[in-house]
Design a protein around this motif. Structure first.
Motif, mmCIF file in Angstrom:
data_model
loop_
_atom_site.group_PDB
_atom_site.id
_atom_site.type_symbol
_atom_site.label_atom_id
_atom_site.label_comp_id
_atom_site.label_asym_id
_atom_site.label_seq_id
_atom_site.Cartn_x
_atom_site.Cartn_y
_atom_site.Cartn_z
ATOM 1 N N GLY A 126 -14.557 4.029 -0.947
ATOM 2 C CA GLY A 126 -13.570 3.852 0.116
ATOM 3 C C GLY A 126 -14.068 2.982 1.250
ATOM 4 N N VAL B 224 0.828 -1.199 0.000
ATOM 5 C CA VAL B 224 0.000 0.000 0.000
ATOM 6 C C VAL B 224 0.866 1.253 0.000
ATOM 7 C CG1 VAL B 224 -1.700 1.282 1.324
ATOM 8 C CG2 VAL B 224 -1.885 -1.185 1.122
ATOM 9 N N ARG B 225 1.994 1.172 0.680
ATOM 10 C CA ARG B 225 2.915 2.306 0.752
ATOM 11 C C ARG B 225 3.752 2.451 -0.505
ATOM 12 N NH1 ARG B 225 1.969 6.167 3.059
ATOM 13 N NH2 ARG B 225 0.367 5.617 4.514
ATOM 14 N N ARG C 77 -2.268 9.020 1.412
ATOM 15 C CA ARG C 77 -2.433 7.564 1.369
ATOM 16 C C ARG C 77 -2.424 7.075 2.794
ATOM 17 N NH1 ARG C 77 2.296 5.037 -2.104
ATOM 18 N NH2 ARG C 77 3.323 6.619 -0.872
ATOM 19 N N GLU C 78 -3.298 6.169 3.129
ATOM 20 C CA GLU C 78 -3.293 5.733 4.516
ATOM 21 C C GLU C 78 -2.445 4.484 4.704
ATOM 22 O OE1 GLU C 78 -6.723 4.321 6.505
ATOM 23 O OE2 GLU C 78 -6.891 2.553 5.262
ATOM 24 N N THR C 79 -1.971 4.320 5.922
ATOM 25 C CA THR C 79 -1.307 3.079 6.294
ATOM 26 C C THR C 79 -2.397 2.119 6.713
ATOM 27 O OG1 THR C 79 0.509 4.368 7.137
ATOM 28 C CG2 THR C 79 0.408 2.087 7.844
ATOM 29 N N PRO C 80 -2.530 0.991 6.040
ATOM 30 C CA PRO C 80 -3.656 0.120 6.389
ATOM 31 C C PRO C 80 -3.472 -0.533 7.761
ATOM 32 C CG PRO C 80 -2.247 -0.951 4.777
ATOM 33 C CD PRO C 80 -1.699 0.422 4.993
ATOM 34 N N THR C 81 -4.557 -0.593 8.493
ATOM 35 C CA THR C 81 -4.527 -1.261 9.789
ATOM 36 C C THR C 81 -5.654 -2.274 9.809
ATOM 37 O OG1 THR C 81 -5.919 0.521 10.576
ATOM 38 C CG2 THR C 81 -3.609 0.654 11.117
ATOM 39 N N LYS D 244 -12.883 6.931 3.956
ATOM 40 C CA LYS D 244 -11.712 6.827 3.089
ATOM 41 C C LYS D 244 -11.884 7.501 1.728
ATOM 42 C CE LYS D 244 -10.272 4.326 6.469
ATOM 43 N NZ LYS D 244 -9.906 2.931 6.542
ATOM 44 N N GLU D 245 -12.753 8.495 1.667
ATOM 45 C CA GLU D 245 -12.823 9.245 0.419
ATOM 46 C C GLU D 245 -12.114 10.584 0.607
ATOM 47 O OE1 GLU D 245 -17.004 8.817 -0.224
ATOM 48 O OE2 GLU D 245 -16.696 6.725 -0.770
ATOM 49 N N TYR D 246 -10.817 10.475 0.791
ATOM 50 C CA TYR D 246 -9.995 11.659 0.997
ATOM 51 C C TYR D 246 -9.197 11.901 -0.273
ATOM 52 C CZ TYR D 246 -7.439 7.469 2.274
ATOM 53 O OH TYR D 246 -6.951 6.203 2.281
ATOM 54 N N TYR E 237 -2.390 -7.193 1.022
ATOM 55 C CA TYR E 237 -3.420 -6.171 0.983
ATOM 56 C C TYR E 237 -3.012 -5.121 -0.039
ATOM 57 C CZ TYR E 237 -7.057 -3.018 2.542
ATOM 58 O OH TYR E 237 -8.167 -2.205 2.586
ATOM 59 N N LYS F 92 -11.370 -5.291 4.797
ATOM 60 C CA LYS F 92 -10.510 -5.503 5.959
ATOM 61 C C LYS F 92 -10.953 -6.687 6.805
ATOM 62 C CE LYS F 92 -8.231 -1.172 6.475
ATOM 63 N NZ LYS F 92 -8.008 0.004 7.308
ATOM 64 N N LEU G 107 -13.443 3.669 -6.959
ATOM 65 C CA LEU G 107 -13.249 4.859 -6.145
ATOM 66 C C LEU G 107 -13.858 4.782 -4.755
ATOM 67 C CD1 LEU G 107 -13.820 7.577 -8.875
ATOM 68 C CD2 LEU G 107 -11.665 6.935 -7.802
ATOM 69 N N GLN H 212 -8.679 3.880 12.814
ATOM 70 C CA GLN H 212 -8.900 2.853 11.814
ATOM 71 C C GLN H 212 -8.761 1.463 12.436
ATOM 72 O OE1 GLN H 212 -7.023 5.680 11.708
ATOM 73 N NE2 GLN H 212 -6.342 6.127 9.643
ATOM 74 N N LEU I 158 -6.799 0.610 -1.300
ATOM 75 C CA LEU I 158 -7.953 1.270 -1.895
ATOM 76 C C LEU I 158 -7.658 1.818 -3.282
ATOM 77 C CD1 LEU I 158 -8.880 3.501 1.172
ATOM 78 C CD2 LEU I 158 -10.208 1.592 0.296
ATOM 79 N N HIS I 159 -8.731 2.078 -4.005
ATOM 80 C CA HIS I 159 -8.646 2.850 -5.248
ATOM 81 C C HIS I 159 -7.681 2.248 -6.265
ATOM 82 C CE1 HIS I 159 -10.783 5.514 -2.691
ATOM 83 N NE2 HIS I 159 -9.742 6.090 -2.141
#
Ligand SMILES: Nc1nc2c(ncn2[C@@H]2O[C@H](COP(=O)(O)OP(=O)(O)OP(=O)(O)O)[C@@H](O)[C@H]2O)c(=O)[nH]1
Ligand SMILES: [Mg+2]
Lengths: 346, 139, 560
Positions: B16, A108-109, C555-559, C208-210, B37, B22, B14, C444, B40-41
């Motif tokens: 979210g 993801v990163r 971008r988020e760090t998934p948790t 998560k619609e940022y 994983y 998850k 798109l 999250q 998103l998007h």
């Protein structure tokens, strides 16, 4: 114990050729073989090992959340942009010891790299114990080397011995720290500080930067390393790219210098030795406990036998093993045995 | 088949709402699978690229935006084109029974709507992957 | 795990002889095989007595409606003066399609409009962007420029209705388009009423619609609050939303605490910009979920008002009563609906709506029974609206104010909600506030855990969902009629945007976009720049792209 040397079939050889020719799916499949400790992989490895060694392998480790993946993305992007260099990434995350499952989230990163054909990313779970992890990551890095990648970045979380080990079995090891976590002390405990060729203090935009850098210098001071041999300390803000170009140049510079001085060869030799030892350890362990069924022997001895000395039992197990190992090789005549070793691959 | 099943869980499109993705990721991990994983998007191209590099057995997509009739076929088409036709494409979201049936005809696996049981998903994946691995001679 | 604690508060005060007798009788009785817990997995006592709420200072903590701390309602006369606003969220396809649906609803007695945008719009993409493929007009209406906004409200007098717009990351831009549309209809800005959701914090936490990182996003929110306070005084620039937090899987108390914490973060951001709390706080509004656990929800709503009033007065120094009263919109829980036996959803929605009303909501959206399959059909939407009308006009619950006050159970539950929320606030403070906790992935992770725990309880049969894990019907589920949205709509919209680009004045667009860049970089309030660009028919995507460039993306760090 001798293991019947597997021979690569034509089909296996064809897979290797496809990897060499740049076939992405073949590359991924060969990695899967390596990861599963498929005997076909060992066979193939013998055949292609001669063409390895061109990739420079950079290990990146450090405490959770230090920004390793973000840094990998930044470095890869930098090298792609400035010189179209091909990149391989191996991202390792821990397996749950209870369920055997894992959630691998580093990608993801690194999402900006996904569609670039010049970047190949593989996520791996630590799966087992006993150095099996390091074996598999070395092999996956080998496959990326065979695939023709110029630079291979291996990310692991620096929390346990085996993870630190992986980072060490590269040409250069980066230890990434970040301010504000009180991580340095923990990192020292895990033996992280000793394996660093370069310290990267990431999240330089966060408070506590100066303190961390100072702490780091204190640690180096304490270890009494001569001034000119101390690993350099670089600061970055991986999230906005600040300092990443400088880090990339420092990495390239150090690798080139080591190559010229012969230090790189010496290091690769050390790594090879460790790798061989790991393979031998793994096979011996499997041999003792599974092939020779000495675990069963031990259980029988333990059953209802009151207090026994662990030392006595260990001697006994090894005696049986030595006796058995001399005159038979059950692995070649017992079809019920698994053909993969859980120690190696687990 | 003792080797852990590898699954790519991702959210194309798109929307979210990643609750489903998850929960599924955590459940598959707890069922002993290795879950990559993808986040998103993600575009169909990116999903397929990840699936190929990770050599996964399964791609699981969660789509709640109503774009499933565009996205599932697109991912399936790209998987096939990449030579990954053996990968099980499954997933879930707000999908009508008619649409599910339509997608199955295109080679998409079973899809799971709201109120599905995680255990059913786990069983389904195990059975499907078991079959596919055996059929492929585990190569 | 199924131990029963007959006293809810764990009080040590001596119990009456009658109570002891009851306790014995209860202990001797056989217990039904059930976990006796809320949908948030909180245990529920079998009985609550006066003793359990003996500490409660009824006069100051419960009080009277329209009086501090507003536990019983924000207004003195509540539904005796005006029923809640029945506001059904709608939007799909093109602006023209949605315009027709609005007219249908207004004709059938709906009071206010509520706009659902499609995902490309929510994410700041034009219909012809590659990321928009397959999503145009699916979950809501596609608005790519002022042209679409003008069509959306064609023939609807914007000075006479109130409009609620569910838009977050690009809220400031969409709002600018709305304001310009209204001006072009001939209205003045101070005549316009409505709400933009514009709650970016819950996007990072739940939906998560940022688009941009938290900091510039917060700045955009404060820009709209400042602009509204000065020029559009009847507008609610932010609707602080717990709905999505709950839908993402949080518990009731998490929804309550996370939402209020977000609201306080906006308050603090405005104070930092030097605004007077009484200048902006009166226009803040909230938006909660109403889930299936009837009493837990009612307690949540009542606690929300009390906590908010105390904090606004005591921590942020609000002087005006209106700055201390929490007013909220409610939507019934989409996540409580099931694909199996869809008619059951009608019934669930009915009592969820009832909980909202008994909790004193100011407006309400009731979900349609078919929403687990697709966007609702006209018929399903009508039934959902009728549900509200039945509650309002037939059930009698709107005749008296806060009828559940003084119920020992409800008051005890309200207290627990308040205490639980305070504990969560303390945790957030310790982490350095809402934004810091978001960056750590804390919210999250908390939500993901609650969601997973709930799902496991469902699978284990501890939480019962009728039609899903009990009273399951084999074979075919009831079939219901579904709304179809054809791909033609997408193509139509794509063509429309392309045509617009070709026809408008390019230099004007360039100039307006350059101003957005300059103001974004210069820290100037962006609203005037967005309005200028809207008037020039710059598209949503074009404006957002400038901001992406200046602010970066998140971008988020998934948790898990
Ligand atoms: N402020 C700041 N945040 C950063 C920086 N680099 C990374 N981050 C953030 O730190 C968090 C963790 O980053 P990752 O790159 O996932 O860290 P990691 O070390 O790979 O984490 P694990 O793989 O989970 O151990 C993310 O939210 C990043 O956005 C930085 O330089 N400054
Ligand atoms: Mg990482």
């Amino acid at each position: 114990m001798t293991e019947a040397a597997p021979v690569a079939t034509d089909r296996d050889a064809a897979l290797v050729e496809r990897v060499r020719a740049g076939d992405q799916r073949a590359c991924a499949r060969l990695m899967t073989w390596a990861e599963r400790n498929d005997p076909r992989y060992a066979a193939a490895h013998r055949a292609f090992v001669g063409s390895l060694g061109t990739a420079q392998r950079i290990g990146i480790t450090g405490p959770p959340g230090a920004g390793k993946s973000t840094l990998v993305e930044g470095l890869a992007e930098h090298w792609r942009k400035t010189e179209d260099r091909t990149i391989g990434v191996v991202a390792v995350d821990p397996t749950s010891p209870f369920t055997g499952g894992a959630l691998l989230g580093d990608r993801v990163r690194m999402s900006r790299l996904v569609l670039d054909p010049g970047v190949f990313i593989r996520s791996m779970a630590t799966r087992g114990v006993f150095g099996g992890l390091a074996r598999a990551t070395d092999d996956v890095a080998d496959v990326l080397d065979l695939y023709g990648r110029h630079t291979v970045l291996v990310e692991t979380v620096g929390v346990g011995q085996s993870e630190v080990d992986i980072a060490r079995s590269c040409d250069l090891t980066l230890v990434v720290l970040h301010p504000g976590g009180g991580d340095t002390i923990q990192a020292m405990k895990a033996g992280l500080m000793e394996v660093a060729d370069v310290y990267v203090v990431n999240k330089a935009d966060m408070p506590g930067l100066d303190r961390l850098v100072q702490e780091l210098y204190d640690v180096l001071e304490l270890r009494e390393i001569p001034e000119d041999q101390r690993p350099p300390v670089l600061t970055t803000v991986a999230s906005n790219g600040q300092g990443v170009a400088e880090l990339a140049d420092a990495i390239d510079g150090m690798v080139a210098e080591r190559r010229a001085s012969g230090a790189l060869d010496a290091r690769r030799e050390e790594n090879l030795e460790r790798r061989v030892r790991r393979l031998v350890d793994g096979r011996l362990r499997r041999d003792v406990w599974e092939t020779q069924r000495l675990a069963e022997h031990l259980h029988k001895r333990l059953a209802g036998s009151g207090t026994l000395s662990a030392y006595e039992l260990a001697d006994e197990v090894l005696d049986v093993y030595r006796g058995a190992g001399r005159d038979q090789d059950p692995s070649s005549n017992d079809p019920s045995l698994p053909d993969t070793s859980p120690e190696d691959s687990a | 088949m003792d080797e852990p099943i590898r699954v790519l869980v991702a959210k194309p499109g798109l929307d979210g709402h990643d609750r489903g993705a998850k929960v599924v990721a955590a459940a598959l991990r707890d069922a002993g699978m290795e879950v990559i994983y993808g986040g998103l998007h993600q575009t169909p191209d990116a999903i397929v690229q990840m699936a190929v590099q990770e050599d996964v057995d399964v791609v699981g997509l969660s789509i709640l935006s109503g774009a499933h009739m565009t996205l599932f076929p697109k991912v399936k088409e790209l998987l096939d084109a990449a030579g990954a036709e053996n990968v099980l494409l499954t997933g879930g979201g707000i999908i009508s029974p008619d649409d599910m049936a339509g997608l199955e005809k295109l080679g998409v696996g079973k899809l799971f709507g709201p109120g599905s049981r995680l255990a059913d998903l786990v069983d389904y994946i195990r059975a499907e992957v078991g079959q596919r691995r055996t059929a492929a001679g585990s190569a | 795990m199924r131990t029963v604690d007959p006293s809810s508060g764990g009080k040590t005060a001596p119990r009456s002889a009658k109570f002891v007798t009851w306790q014995e009788a209860f202990g001797a009785a056989k217990q039904r095989e059930a976990p006796f817990e809320t949908v948030s997995c909180e245990p529920v006592p079998p009985l609550v007595t006066q003793d359990d709420v003996a500490d409660l200072d009824a006069e100051n903590e419960i009080g009277l409606p329209g009086q501090f701390p507003f536990t019983r309602g924000p207004y003195a006369s509540m539904y005796r003066t005006r029923l809640w606003t029945m506001r059904q969220f709608a939007g799909f396809g093109t602006a023209a399609d949605t315009n027709a649906r609005y007219k249908y609803l207004l004709e059938r007695g709906q009071d206010g409009l509520s706009v659902a945008f499609d995902l490309p719009t929510l994410m700041g993409y034009d219909a012809d962007h590659e990321h928009s493929l397959g999503e145009v007009g699916r979950c809501g209406v596609a608005i790519s420029s002022l042209q679409d906004m003008e069509t959306l409200f064609d023939g609807i007098p914007l000075g006479e209705v109130t409009t609620s717009m569910t838009i977050n990351s690009p809220a400031a831009i969409i709002w600018a388009m709305y304001l310009v549309t209204a001006q072009k209809q001939g209205w003045k800005l101070d005549q316009l009423g409505g709400t933009t959701q514009n709650d970016i914090l819950k996007e990072y936490i739940a939906q998560k619609e940022y688009i941009f990182p938290p900091e510039p996003s917060m700045r955009l929110v404060v820009d709209t609050m400042e602009y509204a306070a000065k020029h559009v005084p009847r507008w609610h620039p932010v609707s602080i939303s717990g709905y999505h937090i709950r839908e993402a899987g949080s518990t009731a108390v998490q929804e309550l605490a996370f939402t209020l914490a977000d609201g306080f973060a906006y308050v603090e951001a405005c104070l930092e910009r030097g605004m007077d709390v009484d200048a902006f706080a009166p226009r803040l509004s909230h938006f909660f979920n109403s889930h299936v656990d009837f009493f837990e929800e009612i307690a949540k709503f009542r606690a929300a008002r009390r906590i908010y009033a105390k904090r606004m007065r005591d921590k942020y120094g609000a002087k005006k009563e209106r700055s201390m009263t929490l007013r909220f919109h409610t939507q019934t829980a989409g996540c409580s609906l099931t694909a199996q036996q869809p008619y059951n959803n009608l019934v669930r929605t009915a009592w969820e709506a009832l909980a909202g009303v008994l909790g004193g909501t100011q407006s309400l959206h009731t979900n349609s029974m078919d929403e687990t399959y697709a966007l609702p059909t006209e018929n399903a939407v009508k039934l959902a609206l009728r549900t509200q009308q039945l509650i309002a006009y037939e059930s009698g619950v709107a005749n008296t104010i806060d009828p559940l006050a003084g119920s020992w159970f409800v008051e005890d539950l309200t207290n627990k909600m308040e205490r639980g929320a305070e504990e969560i606030f303390a945790q957030i403070d310790e982490m350095g506030g809402v934004v810091a906790a978001i960056e750590k992935g804390w919210f999250q992770r908390e939500i993901a855990r609650s969601a997973y725990q709930f799902q496991r309880e469902v699978e284990a049969g501890r939480q019962v969902i009728v039609g899903v894990n009990k009273f399951v019907e084999e074979g075919e589920d009831d079939t219901i009629e579904l709304l179809e949205i054809s791909m033609d709509k997408e193509n139509e919209q794509v063509e429309r945007v392309k045509k617009l680009r070709a026809e408008r004045s390019a230099p004007k667009v360039e100039e307006a976009l350059a101003r957005i860049r300059k103001d974004a970089e210069g820290g100037v309030n962006l609203m005037p720049a967005f309005m200028q660009a809207s008037e020039a028919y710059a598209t949503l995507g074009e404006m957002t792209d400038v901001l992406r460039d200046v602010f970066g993306t998140y971008r988020e760090t998934p948790t898990f």
